[in-house]
Scaffold this active site. Structure first.
Site, PDB file in Angstrom:
ATOM      1  N   SER A 163       0.837  -1.199   0.000  1.00 53.60           N
ATOM      2  CA  SER A 163       0.000   0.000   0.000  1.00 53.60           C
ATOM      3  C   SER A 163       0.868   1.243   0.000  1.00 53.60           C
ATOM      4  O   SER A 163       1.976   1.260   0.552  1.00 53.60           O
ATOM      5  CB  SER A 163      -0.888   0.010   1.245  1.00 53.60           C
ATOM      6  OG  SER A 163      -1.570   1.247   1.371  1.00 53.60           O
ATOM      7  N   TYR A 177      -1.897  -0.590  10.193  1.00 54.01           N
ATOM      8  CA  TYR A 177      -1.940  -0.913   8.770  1.00 54.01           C
ATOM      9  C   TYR A 177      -0.731  -0.338   8.043  1.00 54.01           C
ATOM     10  O   TYR A 177      -0.055  -1.042   7.278  1.00 54.01           O
ATOM     11  CB  TYR A 177      -3.237  -0.380   8.163  1.00 54.01           C
ATOM     12  CG  TYR A 177      -3.412  -0.693   6.698  1.00 54.01           C
ATOM     13  CD1 TYR A 177      -3.874  -1.943   6.292  1.00 54.01           C
ATOM     14  CD2 TYR A 177      -3.131   0.249   5.718  1.00 54.01           C
ATOM     15  CE1 TYR A 177      -4.041  -2.243   4.938  1.00 54.01           C
ATOM     16  CE2 TYR A 177      -3.298  -0.036   4.376  1.00 54.01           C
ATOM     17  CZ  TYR A 177      -3.757  -1.278   3.990  1.00 54.01           C
ATOM     18  OH  TYR A 177      -3.914  -1.574   2.651  1.00 54.01           O
TER      19      TYR A 177
END
Length: 276
Positions: A163, A177
């Site tokens: 990501s 995350y």
């Protein structure tokens, strides 16, 4: 030269592929691309119902096949079971797509320990566990392609779905995350250096804004703002991530190892300096 024909450069027909989190979102986009291009695709998902439904939906599209292997890969025992079931069906694995993931967003002062542990376990530690357990099948996949001297002609591929939050600092409360994805990017590079000589290459696709169940709530609330920050003026489309995965898995991407590809429409290069 025949090797420069598009079918030879970008073809994945006949390859065996495993996509975790393959029943929806980015995983489903990638699985569909492999099925449509003649691969044998196994998808895993925590939900048996969703996994079975997606495998049935994609399998009829052909010319490849799609097989459901449901598993909760956040659990060590489930990883072992998944690997056992795949090993009973296949003698080799050509492409492993580590896509399964989760997110937890909560204000910094209130961020729970269990949330942090849950996100790191699935998004990072179990990627290592699954890759480790699948090494015999991945090595067998590399051997299938043969060698020229000590170099492997068609290495097995590990594709980790990362990501942009692991590359730049996000402006929202997804601490575990972003940390997990940054760790995943580095783990992928570490694996690339260690496994490259064995005919297994490891790369990361660091995705920007794609619509999925994981991002739906954020995009519903702030989608217009997010798109305004992307130089390409749109969200990622299925073709974008599917095409990148096919490239990395084909002859065209065989020399790519240890790379982190930002698939974000230019979002990272447009981030305000105070967020880097």
């Amino acid at each position: 030269m025949n090797s420069l024909h598009i079918e030879s450069l970008f073809g994945v027909a006949g390859k065996v592929v495993l996509v975790t989190g393959g029943s929806r979102g980015i995983g489903k986009m990638i699985a569909l691309a492999f099925v449509r291009n003649g691969a044998t695709v196994y998808i895993s998902s925590r939900s048996t119902k969703d996994c079975d439904a997606t495998a049935k939906e994609l399998g009829v599209l052909g010319p490849g096949t799609c097989v459901s292997l449901p598993a909760d890969v956040s659990k060590f025992s489930e990883v072992e079971r998944l690997v056992g079931e795949l090993s009973a069906r296949e003698k080799a694995l050509n492409v492993l797509v580590n896509n399964a993931g989760t997110v937890w967003a909560e204000p910094l002062d209130d961020y729970p320990d269990e949330g942090f542990s849950k996100v790191l376990m699935l998004n990072l530690q179990r990627v290592f566990t699954l890759t480790q357990k699948l090494l015999p099948l991945l090595r067998a996949g590399a051997a299938q392609g043969g060698r020229t001297g000590i170099a492997f002609n068609d290495p097995s591929r590990i594709i980790n779905i990362g990501s942009v939050e692991g590359l730049g600092v996000p402006d929202h409360d997804t601490y575990a995350y972003s940390a997990a994805k940054a760790g995943l990017h580095h783990l992928s590079r570490h694996l690339a250096g260690r496994l490259g000589p064995e005919g297994i290459v490891s790369n990361t696709i660091a995705c920007g804004a794609f619509r999925s169940k994981l991002t739906a709530e954020l995009l519903d609330v702030a989608g217009d703002v997010i798109i305004s920050q992307i130089p390409s003026n749109r969200l990622g489309a299925p073709e974008d991530v599917a095409g990148t995965a096919l490239y990395l898995s084909s002859r065209a991407g065989a020399y790519v190892n240890g790379a982190t590809i930002a698939l974000d429409g230019g979002f990272l290069v447009n981030m305000p300096l105070n967020r880097l």
